[in-house]
Write a protein that holds these residues in place. Structure first.
Motif, PDB file in Angstrom:
ATOM      1  N   VAL A 163     -26.387  40.359 -93.087  1.00 14.88           N
ATOM      2  CA  VAL A 163     -26.548  38.911 -92.943  1.00 14.88           C
ATOM      3  C   VAL A 163     -26.514  38.532 -91.465  1.00 14.88           C
ATOM      4  N   VAL A 164     -25.569  39.085 -90.719  1.00 14.42           N
ATOM      5  CA  VAL A 164     -25.462  38.799 -89.288  1.00 14.42           C
ATOM      6  C   VAL A 164     -26.730  39.268 -88.564  1.00 14.42           C
ATOM      7  N   LEU A 165     -27.218  40.457 -88.905  1.00 17.16           N
ATOM      8  CA  LEU A 165     -28.451  40.949 -88.277  1.00 17.16           C
ATOM      9  C   LEU A 165     -29.643  40.059 -88.610  1.00 17.16           C
ATOM     10  N   HIS A 166     -29.730  39.629 -89.853  1.00 18.08           N
ATOM     11  CA  HIS A 166     -30.833  38.738 -90.249  1.00 18.08           C
ATOM     12  C   HIS A 166     -30.784  37.434 -89.455  1.00 18.08           C
ATOM     13  N   ARG A 167     -29.613  36.851 -89.344  1.00 20.84           N
ATOM     14  CA  ARG A 167     -29.479  35.584 -88.618  1.00 20.84           C
ATOM     15  C   ARG A 167     -29.754  35.765 -87.129  1.00 20.84           C
ATOM     16  N   ALA A 168     -29.326  36.890 -86.572  1.00 23.88           N
ATOM     17  CA  ALA A 168     -29.613  37.160 -85.158  1.00 23.88           C
ATOM     18  C   ALA A 168     -31.117  37.286 -84.936  1.00 23.88           C
ATOM     19  N   ARG A 169     -31.781  38.020 -85.815  1.00 21.56           N
ATOM     20  CA  ARG A 169     -33.234  38.194 -85.678  1.00 21.56           C
ATOM     21  C   ARG A 169     -33.961  36.864 -85.854  1.00 21.56           C
ATOM     22  N   MET A 170     -33.502  36.047 -86.792  1.00 26.31           N
ATOM     23  CA  MET A 170     -34.128  34.739 -87.015  1.00 26.31           C
ATOM     24  C   MET A 170     -33.965  33.861 -85.773  1.00 26.31           C
ATOM     25  N   ALA A 171     -32.767  33.839 -85.219  1.00 20.37           N
ATOM     26  CA  ALA A 171     -32.528  33.029 -84.017  1.00 20.37           C
ATOM     27  C   ALA A 171     -33.377  33.516 -82.852  1.00 20.37           C
ATOM     28  N   LEU A 172     -33.474  34.828 -82.694  1.00 20.88           N
ATOM     29  CA  LEU A 172     -34.304  35.377 -81.616  1.00 20.88           C
ATOM     30  C   LEU A 172     -35.774  35.067 -81.856  1.00 20.88           C
ATOM     31  N   ARG A 173     -36.212  35.159 -83.098  1.00 20.28           N
ATOM     32  CA  ARG A 173     -37.607  34.857 -83.417  1.00 20.28           C
ATOM     33  C   ARG A 173     -37.940  33.416 -83.079  1.00 20.28           C
ATOM     34  N   LEU A 174     -37.054  32.500 -83.455  1.00 23.09           N
ATOM     35  CA  LEU A 174     -37.295  31.090 -83.178  1.00 23.09           C
ATOM     36  C   LEU A 174     -37.274  30.810 -81.675  1.00 23.09           C
ATOM     37  N   CYS A 175     -36.319  31.388 -80.985  1.00 26.47           N
ATOM     38  CA  CYS A 175     -36.211  31.175 -79.540  1.00 26.47           C
ATOM     39  C   CYS A 175     -37.429  31.753 -78.816  1.00 26.47           C
ATOM     40  N   LEU A 176     -37.790  32.984 -79.140  1.00 24.22           N
ATOM     41  CA  LEU A 176     -38.964  33.597 -78.497  1.00 24.22           C
ATOM     42  C   LEU A 176     -40.249  32.878 -78.876  1.00 24.22           C
ATOM     43  N   GLY A 177     -40.328  32.451 -80.129  1.00 21.48           N
ATOM     44  CA  GLY A 177     -41.506  31.711 -80.554  1.00 21.48           C
ATOM     45  C   GLY A 177     -41.670  30.429 -79.765  1.00 21.48           C
ATOM     46  N   ASP A 178     -40.556  29.771 -79.505  1.00 20.33           N
ATOM     47  CA  ASP A 178     -40.598  28.506 -78.774  1.00 20.33           C
ATOM     48  C   ASP A 178     -40.764  28.712 -77.277  1.00 20.33           C
ATOM     49  N   ARG A 179     -40.042  29.679 -76.716  1.00 19.85           N
ATOM     50  CA  ARG A 179     -39.990  29.845 -75.263  1.00 19.85           C
ATOM     51  C   ARG A 179     -40.997  30.829 -74.684  1.00 19.85           C
ATOM     52  N   TRP A 180     -41.563  31.700 -75.511  1.00 20.23           N
ATOM     53  CA  TRP A 180     -42.502  32.681 -74.971  1.00 20.23           C
ATOM     54  C   TRP A 180     -43.867  32.601 -75.647  1.00 20.23           C
ATOM     55  N   PHE A 181     -43.886  32.718 -76.948  1.00 22.63           N
ATOM     56  CA  PHE A 181     -45.162  32.821 -77.644  1.00 22.63           C
ATOM     57  C   PHE A 181     -45.866  31.479 -77.807  1.00 22.63           C
ATOM     58  N   ASN A 182     -45.132  30.383 -77.618  1.00 19.12           N
ATOM     59  CA  ASN A 182     -45.754  29.070 -77.619  1.00 19.12           C
ATOM     60  C   ASN A 182     -46.120  28.782 -76.160  1.00 19.12           C
ATOM     61  N   ALA A 183     -47.371  29.018 -75.807  1.00 21.07           N
ATOM     62  CA  ALA A 183     -47.821  28.935 -74.414  1.00 21.07           C
ATOM     63  C   ALA A 183     -47.510  27.584 -73.774  1.00 21.07           C
ATOM     64  N   GLU A 184     -47.455  26.510 -74.555  1.00 21.36           N
ATOM     65  CA  GLU A 184     -47.180  25.192 -74.002  1.00 21.36           C
ATOM     66  C   GLU A 184     -45.789  25.138 -73.365  1.00 21.36           C
ATOM     67  N   ASN A 185     -44.846  25.889 -73.931  1.00 20.20           N
ATOM     68  CA  ASN A 185     -43.463  25.849 -73.446  1.00 20.20           C
ATOM     69  C   ASN A 185     -43.129  26.969 -72.479  1.00 20.20           C
ATOM     70  N   ARG A 186     -44.055  27.852 -72.207  1.00 15.87           N
ATOM     71  CA  ARG A 186     -43.751  29.036 -71.413  1.00 15.87           C
ATOM     72  C   ARG A 186     -43.168  28.698 -70.038  1.00 15.87           C
ATOM     73  N   ASP A 187     -43.609  27.613 -69.446  1.00 21.26           N
ATOM     74  CA  ASP A 187     -43.116  27.260 -68.117  1.00 21.26           C
ATOM     75  C   ASP A 187     -41.988  26.236 -68.145  1.00 21.26           C
ATOM     76  N   VAL A 188     -41.506  25.914 -69.346  1.00 18.52           N
ATOM     77  CA  VAL A 188     -40.421  24.950 -69.471  1.00 18.52           C
ATOM     78  C   VAL A 188     -39.143  25.554 -68.919  1.00 18.52           C
ATOM     79  N   GLU A 189     -38.372  24.755 -68.221  1.00 21.98           N
ATOM     80  CA  GLU A 189     -37.087  25.209 -67.676  1.00 21.98           C
ATOM     81  C   GLU A 189     -36.153  25.594 -68.806  1.00 21.98           C
ATOM     82  N   LEU A 190     -35.576  26.785 -68.743  1.00 20.52           N
ATOM     83  CA  LEU A 190     -34.666  27.260 -69.772  1.00 20.52           C
ATOM     84  C   LEU A 190     -33.251  26.929 -69.387  1.00 20.52           C
TER      85      LEU A 190
END
Length: 190
Positions: A163-190
């Motif tokens: 369960v912990v691994l699943h939640r960690a992967r989900m959080a990383l997926r959402l964060c990377l999806g928003d901050r890296w793979f979504n090109a619009e946000n790639r240059d947004v200040e983190l």
């Protein structure tokens, strides 16, 4: 060789801190790894790159620290998971993605691995995980622990570990999806 080893120190400290989330423990692990590398330099026979060899030593030192912590647990070692309902609004009653929450395609994610910017963003996303959730993820994915080892070292059930691994992967997926793979946000200040 010693000068080359010292040039790795900064990266080693960053890696150790991500694993241990404690500056003093990270510093100790790096110092122990560097000392072991210097004293064992005769064993290094160029079968791997020097940096790879030194990081393998560091991984072992980090594992030693984690095992030591597990032997002497304190109140701060309980797994501080991501809350059960953290992703509830992303899915419908049948467990399918909500239309507006569905992840976008990542195209060819392997091409991101060579980007230093990607790894900086990954590190930021990893740092945003709760400390012990990140520890479970890193023990499994970066240090190569088997699930049974993680459970033994952190005194947790296999179900809780997954369960912990699943939640960690989900959080990383959402964060990377928003901050890296979504090109619009790639240059947004983190």
């Amino acid at each position: 060789m010693e000068n080359e080893l010292i040039s790795f120190r900064s990266d080693m400290l960053k890696f150790a801190w991500l694993q241990l989330r404690d500056e003093a423990s990270a510093e100790d692990a790096v110092q122990d790894a560097l000392a072991a590398a210097v004293s064992g330099k005769k064993q290094f026979n160029n079968r791997a790159q020097l940096k790879t060899w030194v990081f393998a030593i560091l991984k072992n030192k980090i594992v030693d620290v984690i095992r030591e912590r597990a032997r002497y647990p304190n109140a701060g070692t309980a797994i501080d998971e991501i809350p059960d309902d953290a992703y509830e609004d992303l899915f419908d009653g049948n467990g399918h993605w909500q239309d507006d929450a569905r992840p976008t395609t990542w195209g060819n994610p392997e091409s991101s691995y060579s980007s230093q910017q990607f790894w900086k963003i990954f590190e930021i996303c990893l740092t945003r995980l709760p400390e012990n959730t990140a520890r479970v993820f890193m023990m499994r994915e970066m240090l190569g622990f088997e699930t049974a080892e993680i459970c033994k070292e952190l005194v947790m059930s296999p179900t809780n570990c997954w369960v912990v691994l699943h939640r960690a992967r989900m959080a990383l997926r959402l964060c990377l999806g928003d901050r890296w793979f979504n090109a619009e946000n790639r240059d947004v200040e983190l």
